[in-house]
Design a protein around this motif. Structure first.
Motif, PDB file in Angstrom:
ATOM      1  N   PHE B  34     -37.586 -24.004  44.691  1.00  0.00           N
ATOM      2  CA  PHE B  34     -37.821 -24.512  46.053  1.00  0.00           C
ATOM      3  C   PHE B  34     -36.463 -24.919  46.610  1.00  0.00           C
ATOM      4  O   PHE B  34     -35.814 -25.806  46.051  1.00  0.00           O
ATOM      5  CB  PHE B  34     -38.702 -25.762  46.031  1.00  0.00           C
ATOM      6  N   ILE B  35     -36.023 -24.282  47.686  1.00  0.00           N
ATOM      7  CA  ILE B  35     -34.771 -24.714  48.286  1.00  0.00           C
ATOM      8  C   ILE B  35     -34.998 -25.097  49.740  1.00  0.00           C
ATOM      9  O   ILE B  35     -36.040 -24.771  50.320  1.00  0.00           O
ATOM     10  CB  ILE B  35     -33.659 -23.635  48.172  1.00  0.00           C
ATOM     11  N   LYS B  42     -39.480 -30.325  51.056  1.00  0.00           N
ATOM     12  CA  LYS B  42     -39.632 -29.920  49.645  1.00  0.00           C
ATOM     13  C   LYS B  42     -40.432 -30.956  48.860  1.00  0.00           C
ATOM     14  O   LYS B  42     -41.407 -30.621  48.189  1.00  0.00           O
ATOM     15  CB  LYS B  42     -38.244 -29.791  48.964  1.00  0.00           C
ATOM     16  N   THR B  43     -39.955 -32.208  48.958  1.00  0.00           N
ATOM     17  CA  THR B  43     -40.600 -33.244  48.155  1.00  0.00           C
ATOM     18  C   THR B  43     -42.040 -33.469  48.603  1.00  0.00           C
ATOM     19  O   THR B  43     -42.931 -33.678  47.775  1.00  0.00           O
ATOM     20  CB  THR B  43     -39.772 -34.540  48.234  1.00  0.00           C
ATOM     21  N   ASP B 156     -38.316 -32.056  40.530  1.00  0.00           N
ATOM     22  CA  ASP B 156     -37.760 -32.255  41.875  1.00  0.00           C
ATOM     23  C   ASP B 156     -36.293 -32.640  41.713  1.00  0.00           C
ATOM     24  O   ASP B 156     -35.989 -33.722  41.222  1.00  0.00           O
ATOM     25  CB  ASP B 156     -38.560 -33.357  42.596  1.00  0.00           C
ATOM     26  N   GLU B 157     -35.408 -31.745  42.103  1.00  0.00           N
ATOM     27  CA  GLU B 157     -33.961 -31.959  41.980  1.00  0.00           C
ATOM     28  C   GLU B 157     -33.545 -32.340  40.570  1.00  0.00           C
ATOM     29  O   GLU B 157     -32.933 -33.397  40.361  1.00  0.00           O
ATOM     30  CB  GLU B 157     -33.504 -33.076  42.935  1.00  0.00           C
ATOM     31  N   SER B 187     -37.080 -27.837  42.568  1.00  0.00           N
ATOM     32  CA  SER B 187     -36.380 -27.839  43.842  1.00  0.00           C
ATOM     33  C   SER B 187     -34.924 -28.145  43.549  1.00  0.00           C
ATOM     34  O   SER B 187     -34.619 -28.834  42.571  1.00  0.00           O
ATOM     35  CB  SER B 187     -36.960 -28.912  44.753  1.00  0.00           C
ATOM     36  N   THR B 188     -34.053 -27.621  44.359  1.00  0.00           N
ATOM     37  CA  THR B 188     -32.635 -27.847  44.090  1.00  0.00           C
ATOM     38  C   THR B 188     -31.797 -27.631  45.338  1.00  0.00           C
ATOM     39  O   THR B 188     -32.205 -26.954  46.276  1.00  0.00           O
ATOM     40  CB  THR B 188     -32.131 -26.924  42.966  1.00  0.00           C
TER      41      THR B 188
END
Lengths: 431, 312
Positions: B34-35, B42-43, B156-157, B187-188
């Motif tokens: 997820f970018i 995203k979150t 997440d990240e 996600s990043t």
């Protein structure tokens, strides 16, 4: 349910291993007992100073009586050569042609230089004038000191009354005899035993009337305070170190709330139980087995569990709505007021357990556990229907606060930033 | 079967539409990236997958169930906001998080020992969390998410704020989970990591889905209009050519975004300068990301800078 217990267990184990817990376990009773001893000691020992005071006596007769009374008082407060109260030393002022105002100025100066503690001015007509009676003026720098003026009031009143009786030709001894008071002694109720004899009723003593209810009250107050502060801190720590969302990946907000609540309530109960066991010690040593009232203790447990759960869920909900300790302090004030109110209200209940206001408080949910517990601890206790009804009210309220707390918690736990207002909180509950 | 399927999902906070009618499908066994820029949704999307937030409209299916909460124990979740109990030891924290997933202690202890040694934390097992460095704590948080052997792992990240060595260690750990058959969504902001690791990439921007597909598919979509060139005279020679839309000057070479046919651009270029290198390239994920997410006004200044040979 398993997850709730996992959380509760972790919370419980974490808390009882903290220094704060061990501290409160040991230190609180030590402090409390210490405080009681200190107060008793202070009452007996602090005020043993010599209080010199001057007397301007316009009657010309009262001073000698006052002086004799002071002498008697000084003897009374001297026990085995040790002072247990203040020493009062009066001096008669000889006007020597000075005006009263001059004398007062001079005496005031002596009070300022600490040669005197106070001085009084007794009007000439103090004995004779009964309507619009004049007053004795008491002058001092230390206006907060009560023992001397109150002793003077008592003593002068007695002497003046005696003089008035004498001048009216009435024998005061006779009056005292006629005035003999009748005592009312409090007893429990009387039962007819199986053999038909009527047993001697038991005299109700201070311990059952005051000490036992107070013991329950303080214990419950302490448990509620423990729960409140611990939960608030725990939940805010979790929010500040951002643990909550990790947990929400594994459990529901309700499981999380219940787990924490049960864990902390268990800690509070443990604490209460330990103190309770401490309270049993004097029962064993004094042999007052009659104080060991099993049904009463069962009631106490019910009220204690409900009180801690109810207040716990309130504070948990508040904590979840705050982002840091500063928010929490302002948010917790109204809830704190509820606890303090319940605690203060309890003293009304102790004084008059069957009054309408006490009964009213028994059914006002945040006061119920305190008020009802006290009423149950004081004979004869409330009717059974009131006890049952109060538990129903309490359980319903506890259910409601846990439910509402969980709703606030669900929204609040992920929220950062500004603390919500009361209307916002209500919106969260309805959401 | 898909591990996650999101269908026409929207979520609004007050006046702000955080997620706008998004649909994606995460196949089982995939690594899905997820970018998107900060605040693009995203979150929120991840929290809706976790059922921590409830969508205003649309459906989400996770591991075949309409609610992630039904299959919570099969999901490992590392939120963006993550923490550990500071006063607990590493081992106790990991056991606690594992137990909350319903795993028995015996099974957990083996997994904990395995992961601690894999991430070089064995010596820290009985230290308190507050003694750990930030990188170590982040690795412990990762272990907390995977120690229950989830079927689906949502991160997440996961790499934010890590030094390159630790980031590499964690990337390997994620790939290890994938080898074990776990479906992974992360996600990043690290486009390099996304490019290297993800089979499929989803980009969300201002709440809308703007990219979704394999890296190949995405690059193909954007590939036709980028050329990497090296000419004598550098970036200055490129400015003003009609086929040029913008220039990303790397110094020794320039990436040129073209308006039309690359052959026409080459033709124009040969007439103006000596061409040392000419390559029609796939744009990097980073370029695509920036192209989509760059605010319109910045786009203008970059275009202006490009025409004067400046760096984009």
């Amino acid at each position: 349910m398993n997850r709730i217990l996992t959380i509760a267990k972790s919370e419980f184990l974490t808390l009882i291993q903290t220094k704060a817990f061990i501290f409160s376990l040991v230190l609180m009773p030590v402090l409390m007992v210490g405080l009681i001893f200190f107060m008793e000691y202070a009452e007996d020992h602090v005020d043993v100073d010599t209080r010199r005071f001057a007397v301007i006596d316009h009657t010309g007769t009262l001073y000698s009586k006052l002086s004799a009374a002071a002498e008697a008082h000084n003897q009374e407060t001297l026990k085995d050569g040790v002072r247990t109260g203040p020493e009062f030393i009066p001096t008669l002022i000889d006007p020597a042609g000075r005006s009263v105002d001059d004398i007062k100025v001079t005496l005031s100066e002596q009070v300022r230089t600490k040669d005197l503690f106070a001085f009084i001015d007794i009007p000439a007509d103090i004995v004779t004038k009964v309507e619009d009676a004049p007053t004795v003026a008491y002058y001092t720098e230390t206006t907060s000191y009560e023992p001397l003026p109150s002793w003077l009031e008592t003593t002068l009143n007695a002497e003046i009354t005696k003089l008035r009786f004498d001048s009216a030709g009435i024998d005061q001894g006779l009056i005292a005899k006629l005035n003999t008071t009748t005592n009312v002694t409090t007893f429990g109720l009387v039962k007819r035993a199986a053999d038909g004899t009527v047993g001697e009723a038991q005299e109700v003593d201070e311990v059952t009337r005051i000490f036992l209810p107070m013991f329950f009250l303080v214990l419950m107050f302490m448990a509620v305070m423990t729960v409140a502060t611990q939960l608030l801190n725990a939940i805010i720590e979790e929010k500040m170190s951002k643990i909550s969302e990790v947990l929400l990946g594994s459990v529901t907000p309700f499981q999380m709330l219940m787990g924490k609540l049960l864990g902390v309530v268990a800690v509070a109960l443990l604490l209460a139980l330990i103190y309770f066991a401490g309270g049993l010690y004097p029962v064993f040593t004094s042999g007052r087995w009659d104080l060991l009232d099993i049904p009463l203790m069962a009631w106490f447990l019910v009220f204690l569990v409900c009180a801690t759960l109810m207040y716990g869920s309130i504070f948990l909900a508040l904590g979840s709505a705050c982002s840091d300790l500063k928010d929490a302090q302002s948010m917790m004030q109204p809830a704190m007021v509820l606890i303090i109110l319940a605690y203060m209200g309890s003293f009304i209940v102790i004084r008059n357990p069957d009054s309408n206001i006490a009964i009213g408080m028994s059914f006002f949910p945040t006061m119920t556990p305190f008020a009802m517990m006290l009423r149950m601890a004081m004979p004869p206790g409330p009717p059974m229907w009131q006890a049952v009804l109060s538990v129903v009210v309490l359980i319903a309220t506890t259910g409601l606060t846990v439910w509402a707390g969980a709703r606030i918690f669900r929204v609040g736990i992920l929220m950062q930033g500004k603390a919500p207002t009361l209307p916002e909180l209500l919106k969260w509950i309805r959401a | 079967m898909s591990a996650i399927s999101i269908h026409n999902v929207s979520k609004r906070f007050g006046n702000h539409l955080a997620v706008d009618n998004v649909s994606i499908t995460v196949p089982e066994g995939a690594i899905y990236g997820f970018i998107g820029p900060n605040g693009s949704g995203k979150t929120t999307t991840i929290r809706m997958i976790m059922n921590i937030l409830v969508p205003d409209s649309g459906d989400i299916t996770v591991l075949g169930r309409p609610k992630a909460t039904d299959v919570r124990d099969d999901i490992g979740y590392l939120p963006e906001e993550r923490g550990l109990y500071k006063k607990m030891t590493v081992r106790r924290v990991l056991r606690y998080y594992g137990q909350l997933k319903g795993k028995p202690l015996a099974e957990l202890d083996t997994a904990i020992a395995d992961w601690l040694s894999r991430l070089a934390l064995t010596d820290w097992a009985d230290k308190k969390v507050e003694q750990l460095s930030k990188g170590m704590a982040q690795k412990v948080q990762f272990i907390a998410a995977v120690v229950s052997r989830p079927k689906l792992l949502i991160l997440d990240e996961p790499f934010s704020g890590l030094d390159p060595v630790n980031a590499e260690v964690l990337r390997d750990a994620v790939l290890e989970m994938r080898r074990r058959g776990t479906t992974i969504v992360f996600s990043t902001h690290d486009m390099n990591a996304a490019e290297r690791m993800c089979e499929r990439i989803f980009m969300i921007f201002k709440g809308r889905k703007v990219l979704d597909g394999t890296l190949d598919e995405i690059q193909k979509e954007y590939a036709h209009d980028t050329a990497r060139v090296r000419v004598t005279g550098g970036a200055a020679m490129l400015a003003g050519l009609p086929a040029v839309e913008s220039i990303n000057d790397h110094g020794n070479f320039q990436d040129v975004r073209l308006k039309g046919d690359p052959q026409a651009f080459l033709h124009q270029l040969v007439q103006k300068a000596a061409v040392q290198h000419f390559e029609i390239t796939k744009p990097s994920l980073h370029d695509i990301f920036v192209r989509i997410a760059r605010p319109a006004d910045i786009d203008l200044t970059v275009a202006a800078a490009a025409t004067t040979g400046g760096q984009a």
